[in-house]
Motif scaffolding. Sequence first.
Motif, mmCIF file in Angstrom:
data_model
loop_
_atom_site.group_PDB
_atom_site.id
_atom_site.type_symbol
_atom_site.label_atom_id
_atom_site.label_comp_id
_atom_site.label_asym_id
_atom_site.label_seq_id
_atom_site.Cartn_x
_atom_site.Cartn_y
_atom_site.Cartn_z
ATOM 1 N N TYR A 175 0.751 -1.151 -0.026
ATOM 2 C CA TYR A 175 -0.097 -0.113 -0.094
ATOM 3 C C TYR A 175 0.901 1.394 0.065
ATOM 4 O O TYR A 175 0.509 2.244 -0.828
ATOM 5 N N HIS A 176 1.720 1.435 0.698
ATOM 6 C CA HIS A 176 2.739 2.537 1.034
ATOM 7 C C HIS A 176 3.319 2.673 -0.441
ATOM 8 O O HIS A 176 3.747 3.975 -0.899
ATOM 9 N N GLY A 177 3.709 1.457 -0.955
ATOM 10 C CA GLY A 177 4.495 1.743 -2.449
ATOM 11 C C GLY A 177 3.429 2.311 -3.393
ATOM 12 O O GLY A 177 4.006 3.283 -4.245
ATOM 13 N N TRP A 178 2.402 1.734 -3.327
ATOM 14 C CA TRP A 178 1.346 2.411 -4.245
ATOM 15 C C TRP A 178 0.998 3.931 -3.943
ATOM 16 O O TRP A 178 1.188 4.910 -4.784
ATOM 17 N N LYS A 179 0.965 4.281 -2.768
ATOM 18 C CA LYS A 179 0.689 5.830 -2.402
ATOM 19 C C LYS A 179 1.767 6.569 -2.693
ATOM 20 O O LYS A 179 1.641 7.663 -3.268
ATOM 21 N N ALA A 180 3.069 5.956 -2.758
ATOM 22 C CA ALA A 180 3.999 7.054 -2.933
ATOM 23 C C ALA A 180 4.504 6.899 -4.489
ATOM 24 O O ALA A 180 5.139 7.691 -4.999
ATOM 25 N N THR A 181 3.914 6.075 -5.244
ATOM 26 C CA THR A 181 4.247 6.031 -6.765
ATOM 27 C C THR A 181 3.042 6.329 -7.471
ATOM 28 O O THR A 181 2.708 7.309 -8.122
ATOM 29 N N ALA A 182 2.096 5.235 -7.740
ATOM 30 C CA ALA A 182 1.016 5.358 -8.820
ATOM 31 C C ALA A 182 0.041 6.537 -8.367
ATOM 32 O O ALA A 182 -0.494 7.137 -8.961
ATOM 33 N N TYR A 183 -0.256 6.320 -7.028
ATOM 34 C CA TYR A 183 -1.211 7.604 -6.462
ATOM 35 C C TYR A 183 -0.535 8.906 -6.505
ATOM 36 O O TYR A 183 -0.929 9.821 -7.103
ATOM 37 N N SER A 184 0.649 8.965 -6.092
ATOM 38 C CA SER A 184 1.543 10.016 -6.279
ATOM 39 C C SER A 184 1.649 10.855 -7.463
ATOM 40 O O SER A 184 1.356 12.055 -7.789
ATOM 41 N N ASP A 185 1.739 10.031 -8.467
ATOM 42 C CA ASP A 185 1.784 10.639 -10.035
ATOM 43 C C ASP A 185 0.525 10.866 -10.394
ATOM 44 O O ASP A 185 0.621 11.620 -11.586
ATOM 45 N N ASN A 186 -0.541 10.413 -9.907
ATOM 46 C CA ASN A 186 -1.994 10.644 -10.519
ATOM 47 C C ASN A 186 -2.899 11.251 -9.604
ATOM 48 O O ASN A 186 -4.113 11.017 -9.616
ATOM 49 N N GLN A 187 -2.467 12.011 -8.576
ATOM 50 C CA GLN A 187 -3.312 12.582 -7.611
ATOM 51 C C GLN A 187 -4.525 13.230 -8.173
ATOM 52 O O GLN A 187 -5.738 13.209 -7.865
ATOM 53 N N ALA A 188 -4.474 14.208 -9.289
ATOM 54 C CA ALA A 188 -5.520 14.910 -9.729
ATOM 55 C C ALA A 188 -6.407 14.053 -10.331
ATOM 56 O O ALA A 188 -7.524 14.314 -10.223
#
Length: 216
Positions: free
Chosen positions: A15-28
């Motif tokens: 989860y932390h890996g996803w939050k720091a990468t995929a989510y962080s890159d596509n927050q908007a």
Amino acid sequence: MKHARPLPTYLVHRYHGWKATAYSDNQAWYRRLAQEGQHPRAMMISCCDSRVHVTSIFGADQGEFFIHRNIANLVPPHEPDGNQHGTSAAVEYAVTALKVAHVIVIGHSNCGGVMGCMDMCSGNAPALEEKSSFVGRWMDILRPGYERVKDIADDDERRGALERQAVMVSLENLMTFPFVTEAIEAGTLSLHGLWHDIGEGGVEQFDPATERFVPI
């Protein structure tokens, strides 16, 4: 609830890996989905099998598919009898509330639910015949499909045919829902049947012209 426990550590790390990468890159994009709600173009009805990952197969992003998974990708017939019907509720919501344009049923190779149905219907799985078996009573939905293929001599061929029948029975049952037939007649909804070969990565679709599954 005293029996609930914290997540396994490996899932927390993922989860932390996803939050720091995929989510962080596509927050908007994620915030837009949250604010504007979901508007999926298609409902995907697939098996619970962990090897069948429809978003990967079709390269779908968040918000693109309304996904419902159950044992052997089955849709029961329309039966508003006061009992709880998770699959029927999902279909109703997808068609009447989300107004999806497509309902896609996808079966797959080496389906354990289909194998259970074969064993049960041939008298080799007495445990599934018990009234207390949730799996057995769910697989009763597929009994009409078994009757169509039970005389196929080769075991592998019969299993593959029944996997495809799981798709066909579901499509037939979808047509028993009044709101599905109304949407189809109005031209706002179409049904699709697919079968996925896990090992080879292939996908077949049902062709109504030939009444066969053909590679896409």
